[in-house]
Design a protein around this motif. Structure first.
Motif, mmCIF file in Angstrom:
data_model
loop_
_atom_site.group_PDB
_atom_site.id
_atom_site.type_symbol
_atom_site.label_atom_id
_atom_site.label_comp_id
_atom_site.label_asym_id
_atom_site.label_seq_id
_atom_site.Cartn_x
_atom_site.Cartn_y
_atom_site.Cartn_z
ATOM 1 N N THR A 246 -4.992 10.892 6.319
ATOM 2 C CA THR A 246 -6.217 10.819 7.113
ATOM 3 C C THR A 246 -5.994 10.061 8.411
ATOM 4 O O THR A 246 -6.381 10.523 9.490
ATOM 5 C CB THR A 246 -7.358 10.147 6.308
ATOM 6 O OG1 THR A 246 -7.629 10.940 5.147
ATOM 7 C CG2 THR A 246 -8.617 9.993 7.141
ATOM 8 N N GLN A 247 -5.364 8.897 8.329
ATOM 9 C CA GLN A 247 -5.136 8.089 9.523
ATOM 10 C C GLN A 247 -4.183 8.779 10.500
ATOM 11 O O GLN A 247 -4.377 8.715 11.709
ATOM 12 C CB GLN A 247 -4.635 6.692 9.154
ATOM 13 C CG GLN A 247 -5.668 5.850 8.441
ATOM 14 C CD GLN A 247 -6.981 5.740 9.194
ATOM 15 O OE1 GLN A 247 -7.022 5.596 10.411
ATOM 16 N NE2 GLN A 247 -8.078 5.827 8.454
ATOM 17 N N VAL B 102 -6.849 -0.141 4.616
ATOM 18 C CA VAL B 102 -7.059 0.580 3.354
ATOM 19 C C VAL B 102 -5.734 1.070 2.791
ATOM 20 O O VAL B 102 -5.449 0.879 1.596
ATOM 21 C CB VAL B 102 -8.046 1.757 3.546
ATOM 22 C CG1 VAL B 102 -8.208 2.543 2.252
ATOM 23 C CG2 VAL B 102 -9.389 1.245 4.038
ATOM 24 N N SER B 103 -4.905 1.680 3.615
ATOM 25 C CA SER B 103 -3.628 2.188 3.114
ATOM 26 C C SER B 103 -2.739 1.044 2.633
ATOM 27 O O SER B 103 -2.014 1.190 1.642
ATOM 28 C CB SER B 103 -2.911 3.035 4.169
ATOM 29 O OG SER B 103 -2.752 2.324 5.365
ATOM 30 N N GLU C 26 -5.112 8.499 2.247
ATOM 31 C CA GLU C 26 -5.494 7.620 3.352
ATOM 32 C C GLU C 26 -4.478 7.686 4.485
ATOM 33 O O GLU C 26 -4.851 7.733 5.659
ATOM 34 C CB GLU C 26 -5.659 6.179 2.853
ATOM 35 C CG GLU C 26 -6.030 5.184 3.930
ATOM 36 C CD GLU C 26 -7.389 5.418 4.570
ATOM 37 O OE1 GLU C 26 -7.609 4.884 5.672
ATOM 38 O OE2 GLU C 26 -8.233 6.140 3.982
ATOM 39 N N ARG D 299 -4.550 7.892 -3.737
ATOM 40 C CA ARG D 299 -5.442 7.412 -2.675
ATOM 41 C C ARG D 299 -4.637 6.986 -1.447
ATOM 42 O O ARG D 299 -5.048 7.217 -0.314
ATOM 43 C CB ARG D 299 -6.279 6.209 -3.135
ATOM 44 C CG ARG D 299 -7.233 6.423 -4.298
ATOM 45 C CD ARG D 299 -8.358 7.421 -4.095
ATOM 46 N NE ARG D 299 -7.984 8.810 -4.220
ATOM 47 C CZ ARG D 299 -7.698 9.450 -5.375
ATOM 48 N NH1 ARG D 299 -7.721 8.824 -6.520
ATOM 49 N NH2 ARG D 299 -7.389 10.724 -5.380
ATOM 50 N N TYR D 300 -3.493 6.353 -1.666
ATOM 51 C CA TYR D 300 -2.620 5.934 -0.568
ATOM 52 C C TYR D 300 -2.176 7.148 0.248
ATOM 53 O O TYR D 300 -2.275 7.150 1.477
ATOM 54 C CB TYR D 300 -1.408 5.184 -1.112
ATOM 55 C CG TYR D 300 -0.322 4.935 -0.089
ATOM 56 C CD1 TYR D 300 -0.495 4.000 0.928
ATOM 57 C CD2 TYR D 300 0.878 5.638 -0.133
ATOM 58 C CE1 TYR D 300 0.495 3.777 1.877
ATOM 59 C CE2 TYR D 300 1.869 5.411 0.809
ATOM 60 C CZ TYR D 300 1.674 4.480 1.808
ATOM 61 O OH TYR D 300 2.656 4.267 2.744
ATOM 62 N N TYR E 110 -11.400 -3.397 -2.759
ATOM 63 C CA TYR E 110 -10.900 -2.155 -3.366
ATOM 64 C C TYR E 110 -10.534 -2.294 -4.839
ATOM 65 O O TYR E 110 -10.584 -1.304 -5.564
ATOM 66 C CB TYR E 110 -9.709 -1.619 -2.558
ATOM 67 C CG TYR E 110 -10.126 -1.253 -1.166
ATOM 68 C CD1 TYR E 110 -10.837 -0.084 -0.921
ATOM 69 C CD2 TYR E 110 -9.893 -2.118 -0.105
ATOM 70 C CE1 TYR E 110 -11.283 0.223 0.352
ATOM 71 C CE2 TYR E 110 -10.334 -1.816 1.167
ATOM 72 C CZ TYR E 110 -11.023 -0.645 1.390
ATOM 73 O OH TYR E 110 -11.478 -0.343 2.649
ATOM 74 N N TYR F 180 -4.034 0.040 -0.850
ATOM 75 C CA TYR F 180 -3.628 1.038 -1.847
ATOM 76 C C TYR F 180 -2.127 0.957 -2.130
ATOM 77 O O TYR F 180 -1.703 1.041 -3.282
ATOM 78 C CB TYR F 180 -3.993 2.449 -1.391
ATOM 79 C CG TYR F 180 -5.472 2.748 -1.391
ATOM 80 C CD1 TYR F 180 -6.375 2.006 -2.134
ATOM 81 C CD2 TYR F 180 -5.977 3.794 -0.641
ATOM 82 C CE1 TYR F 180 -7.728 2.294 -2.133
ATOM 83 C CE2 TYR F 180 -7.327 4.099 -0.633
ATOM 84 C CZ TYR F 180 -8.202 3.340 -1.384
ATOM 85 O OH TYR F 180 -9.537 3.638 -1.382
#
Length: 138
Positions: free
Chosen positions: A107-108, A65-66, A104, A100-101, A12, A69
């Protein structure tokens, strides 16, 4: 197992390893705790007894991913930034990764939090918990 490692971080933001630091494990661990705390605060405590929460029951890969970020905007980039208004690219990156954090994490949560309640080592359909905010807060 950890939510994220240095190898995940390379995917990333490989440029953070060009700044004279070759190991961000401490910062990733702090970010992992931040993410786990957000999950507990926003979801678990609202539906379960807070004393029963165990970070180890979360699916690590769901939060990679989170965690990357979060580590970038909250723990890594602030160490690299001069926080001077003139030509500090890290300040802009902090804002970018912060956004972005948040995306994400949302989203999760919407996809469903995978939480191994029975500690079986696998996630059944009944162990995927969607988080929805049904009330508008002002």
């Amino acid at each position: 197992m950890a939510f994220a490692t240095n190898n995940d971080l390379i995917e990333y933001a490989p440029e953070v390893f060009d700044q004279g630091v070759d190991d961000w494990t401490t910062e990733l661990t702090k970010a992992e705790n931040d993410v786990a705390n957000q999950i507990q605060i926003k979801w678990y405590n609202n539906h379960h007894n807070r004393a029963d929460y165990a970070k180890s029951k979360l699916t690590d890969s769901q939060w990679t991913v989170s965690t990357c970020y979060r580590a970038l905007f909250a723990h890594i980039l602030p160490k690299l930034s001069t926080f001077r208004p003139e030509s500090d690219p890290f300040r802009e990156q902090i804002e970018f990764y912060k956004e972005r954090y948040a995306e994400e994490l949302d989203t999760q949560f919407a996809l469903g939090i995978q939480y191994d309640e029975d500690n079986s080592g696998s996630i059944s359909d009944s162990e995927v918990h969607e988080y929805a905010q049904n009330r508008l807060y002002r």
